[in-house]
Design an enzyme around this catalytic site. Structure first.
Site, PDB file in Angstrom:
ATOM      1  N   ASP A  30       0.811  -1.029   0.178  1.00  0.00           N
ATOM      2  CA  ASP A  30       0.065  -0.028   0.212  1.00  0.00           C
ATOM      3  C   ASP A  30       0.788   0.891   0.067  1.00  0.00           C
ATOM      4  O   ASP A  30       2.055   1.402   0.742  1.00  0.00           O
ATOM      5  CB  ASP A  30      -1.259  -0.014   1.504  1.00  0.00           C
ATOM      6  CG  ASP A  30      -1.967  -0.740   0.996  1.00  0.00           C
ATOM      7  OD1 ASP A  30      -2.460  -1.590   0.026  1.00  0.00           O
ATOM      8  OD2 ASP A  30      -2.686  -1.470   2.377  1.00  0.00           O
ATOM      9  N   LYS A  31      -0.015   2.362  -0.392  1.00  0.00           N
ATOM     10  CA  LYS A  31       1.175   3.613  -0.330  1.00  0.00           C
ATOM     11  C   LYS A  31       1.734   4.078  -0.002  1.00  0.00           C
ATOM     12  O   LYS A  31       3.012   4.053   1.040  1.00  0.00           O
ATOM     13  CB  LYS A  31       0.194   4.962  -0.965  1.00  0.00           C
ATOM     14  CG  LYS A  31       1.166   6.116  -0.792  1.00  0.00           C
ATOM     15  CD  LYS A  31      -0.540   7.465  -1.124  1.00  0.00           C
ATOM     16  CE  LYS A  31       0.239   7.945  -1.130  1.00  0.00           C
ATOM     17  NZ  LYS A  31      -0.749   9.672  -1.283  1.00  0.00           N
TER      18      LYS A  31
END
Length: 323
Positions: free
Chosen positions: A150-151
């Protein structure tokens, strides 16, 4: 004001693309045939081009995306740039490479770096950086990215540098031959056994399409998911755990930690904003696998980023030996 597509002025410079349809496109809808010929544009956008008169078939303007085409038809398309069509561009960036040979890379991704272009993040992604770093990446699906973080999750990722190695790594991940371990800080004091297996299927949350959720696969579209969670340190208000992925579903650790009552500190999507941490307290700290070409046993560990060290201090705990 000019019409826009994904926020881009469609009066900007255009490219004229010309091609002749082959037997594989015979009898197809025009919009489907265009997706094959210009895959960097979405079907929705190509339909808009057809309806606006920017597509010509054998010299005549096409107006219906559903019109049938034939092998040998000459198609002219006036293409306008969109963020999506320009997403797969090289963008030089500093990448922390912890291992590299002619076959693969292992990268330590910082929190905040998006892995792959998507709506809202069409540039500045890890994929863009890989394309700038290695010209051969342009010939690989997703520039060789075989798994994602995830970011706002930091830590280790492996990236392939050839199609054969990419296919091998994908098979190895599916066969659980790649060890991916994470460190996480969860809300609430841990209770019960120090180690537990969470096997809750994960799918799109029917009440909020931005979230994933633990769902009954008999009633919802959900895929099997398994995470081993081990307590490393317990506190009065938080727990420090090690998570080992056995599958790789979207937001898997975040969903499973929330499901057992310990949403990650800093995770505003599955928990609540608490403290000074500006992202979820999740770090991919260990990656281990057998090199798919050389057979060498590879193992990498990533030190905790400064923001997670500060968060641990804020919550009254520090990682001990073996964390």
């Amino acid at each position: 004001m000019a019409d826009t597509e994904d926020g881009v002025d469609v009066q900007a410079e255009a490219e004229l693309r010309e091609f002749v349809l082959d037997a594989a496109q015979h009898g197809q809808r025009l919009d489907r045939a265009l997706v094959v010929q210009v895959p960097e544009f979405s079907r929705n956008y190509l339909q808009q081009l057809i309806e606006s008169g920017a597509v010509r078939v054998n010299g005549a303007a096409a107006r219906r995306p559903s019109q049938s085409v034939r092998a040998g038809d000459r198609v002219d398309v006036e293409l306008r740039p969109t963020p999506q069509s320009q997403a797969f561009r090289p963008e030089p960036m500093a990448l922390q490479v912890v291992f590299e040979d002619e076959h693969l890379l292992v990268i330590d991704k910082p929190a905040g770096l998006v892995v792959h272009p998507a709506p809202g993040n069409w540039s500045g992604t890890l994929l863009n950086g890989l394309l700038a770093r290695d010209p051969g990446a342009q010939f690989l699906p997703r520039a060789g990215i075989v798994h994602r973080l995830d970011k706002d999750t930091s830590g280790l990722m492996v990236v392939a540098r050839s199609r054969s190695v990419m296919d091998a790594l994908v098979r190895m991940i599916a066969a659980r031959e790649v060890v991916r371990q994470y460190l996480a800080l969860g809300h609430g004091a841990w209770a019960g056994p120090d180690s537990r297996e969470v096997r809750e299927a994960i799918g799109r949350d029917p009440r909020n399409r931005l979230r994933m959720a633990a769902l009954d696969p008999q009633r919802h579209s959900a895929k099997a998911a398994a995470t081993r969670i081990e307590l490393l340190r317990n506190g009065a208000k938080a727990c420090w755990v090690r998570c080992t992925l056995q599958t790789g579903r979207t937001h898997q650790i975040r969903v499973h930690m929330a499901w057992i009552g310990h949403p990650l500190v800093g995770d505003t999507l599955y928990g609540a904003p608490t403290g000074s941490l500006a992202r979820q307290a999740l770090h991919a700290f260990r990656l281990a696998f057998t090199h798919p070409v050389t057979g060498q046993a590879l193992e990498f560990e990533s030190a905790l980023p400064a923001d997670l060290l500060l968060a641990l201090d804020d919550w009254g705990m520090q990682p001990g030996s073996g964390d």
